[in-house]
Design a protein around this motif. Structure first.
Motif, PDB file in Angstrom:
ATOM      1  N   ALA A   2     -11.927   3.346  -0.933  1.00 28.13           N
ATOM      2  CA  ALA A   2     -11.872   2.060  -0.239  1.00 28.13           C
ATOM      3  C   ALA A   2     -12.362   2.179   1.202  1.00 28.13           C
ATOM      4  O   ALA A   2     -13.093   1.302   1.692  1.00 28.13           O
ATOM      5  CB  ALA A   2     -10.450   1.505  -0.275  1.00 28.13           C
ATOM      6  N   LEU A  37      -2.839   0.360  -4.243  1.00 29.83           N
ATOM      7  CA  LEU A  37      -2.468  -0.989  -3.833  1.00 29.83           C
ATOM      8  C   LEU A  37      -1.741  -1.666  -4.985  1.00 29.83           C
ATOM      9  O   LEU A  37      -2.260  -1.734  -6.104  1.00 29.83           O
ATOM     10  CB  LEU A  37      -3.718  -1.804  -3.466  1.00 29.83           C
ATOM     11  CG  LEU A  37      -3.474  -3.273  -3.111  1.00 29.83           C
ATOM     12  CD1 LEU A  37      -2.698  -3.390  -1.801  1.00 29.83           C
ATOM     13  CD2 LEU A  37      -4.792  -4.044  -3.035  1.00 29.83           C
ATOM     14  N   LEU A  80      -7.151   2.984  -4.487  1.00 32.94           N
ATOM     15  CA  LEU A  80      -7.776   2.885  -3.166  1.00 32.94           C
ATOM     16  C   LEU A  80      -8.676   4.090  -2.886  1.00 32.94           C
ATOM     17  O   LEU A  80      -9.119   4.280  -1.757  1.00 32.94           O
ATOM     18  CB  LEU A  80      -6.699   2.760  -2.083  1.00 32.94           C
ATOM     19  CG  LEU A  80      -5.895   1.458  -2.131  1.00 32.94           C
ATOM     20  CD1 LEU A  80      -4.793   1.473  -1.087  1.00 32.94           C
ATOM     21  CD2 LEU A  80      -6.796   0.241  -1.946  1.00 32.94           C
ATOM     22  N   MET A 107      -5.114  -0.222   3.595  1.00 32.42           N
ATOM     23  CA  MET A 107      -5.844   0.115   2.375  1.00 32.42           C
ATOM     24  C   MET A 107      -6.814   1.268   2.615  1.00 32.42           C
ATOM     25  O   MET A 107      -7.006   2.116   1.735  1.00 32.42           O
ATOM     26  CB  MET A 107      -6.589  -1.110   1.853  1.00 32.42           C
ATOM     27  CG  MET A 107      -5.665  -2.200   1.304  1.00 32.42           C
ATOM     28  SD  MET A 107      -6.536  -3.746   0.896  1.00 32.42           S
ATOM     29  CE  MET A 107      -7.608  -3.194  -0.450  1.00 32.42           C
ATOM     30  N   VAL A 135       0.851  -1.181   0.000  1.00 30.66           N
ATOM     31  CA  VAL A 135       0.000   0.000   0.000  1.00 30.66           C
ATOM     32  C   VAL A 135       0.888   1.233   0.000  1.00 30.66           C
ATOM     33  O   VAL A 135       1.679   1.433   0.933  1.00 30.66           O
ATOM     34  CB  VAL A 135      -0.934   0.014   1.222  1.00 30.66           C
ATOM     35  CG1 VAL A 135      -1.775   1.290   1.226  1.00 30.66           C
ATOM     36  CG2 VAL A 135      -1.838  -1.213   1.224  1.00 30.66           C
TER      37      VAL A 135
END
Length: 202
Positions: A167, A146, A164, A140, A103
């Protein structure tokens, strides 16, 4: 990246992938909501119900999903689906290989990916098993990108990158849907090809 890359490496036999198709189980998709590059939604089939957060923005033929089941909301799992040109005739796990997830530029999360096909489904799945899924999902939530590295063979890698953006909101709503008693789906628009029963049941 299409399955041709996997075929070129000799990982999946072409003859099997072109075998006679069968019918796949279809879940009804409801409660769909957009969150930036992600969506959250629910899947139902009779009394069976699952929830999902998906990113289908980065690739035309690939979807990253985070999945959970009511009654086991604390045990989510991640999966990648790649669309194939043919419906599969066999349900099997072809291989299990190391995977690394990064990440942004923070620490690497290492785990295992299972290469799966399902009878009657035109997708190829990579089911991700991580030692600490909660830590990965937390990263995340606060990240921008990612990156995945899938070890198909020694010194032979498959790289993928997912956004992301959204997310955090998608995971939050997915968890809320998981903890909320089931209601009638608000719509049945298919999102992210969520048809395979084992992708939802683990």
């Amino acid at each position: 990246m299409r399955l041709v890359t996997l075929l070129a490496s000799g990982l999946l036999p072409l003859a099997t992938l072109l075998a006679t198709p069968a019918l796949a189980t279809s879940f009804n998709t409801g409660d769909v909501q957009s969150h930036g590059d992600w969506h959250s939604l629910s899947l139902t089939l009779g009394e069976e119900r699952h929830v999902r957060a998906i990113e289908q923005h980065s690739y035309a033929d690939s979807v990253l999903s985070v999945n959970a089941t009511p009654g086991a909301c604390a045990r989510p799992w991640l999966e990648i689906r790649v669309a194939l040109d043919d419906v599969q005739a066999r349900s099997t796990t072809w291989d299990r290989v190391p995977v690394d997830l990064l990440v942004d530029r923070d620490g690497i999360h290492s785990g295992e990916g299972a290469f799966i096909t399902e009878r009657g489904d035109d997708g190829f799945y990579v089911r991700l098993s991580m030692p600490d899924t909660d830590a990965l999902l937390d990263d995340m939530r606060h990240g921008e990108t990612l990156r995945l590295r899938i070890h198909r063979a020694p010194e032979d890698y498959w790289f993928m990158t997912f956004s992301l953006d959204g997310a955090d909101q998608a995971f939050t709503r997915m968890n809320r849907l998981c903890e909320t008693p089931a209601e009638s789906p608000k719509d049945n628009a298919p999102t992210g090809k969520p048809t395979r029963a084992s992708s939802a049941t683990g």
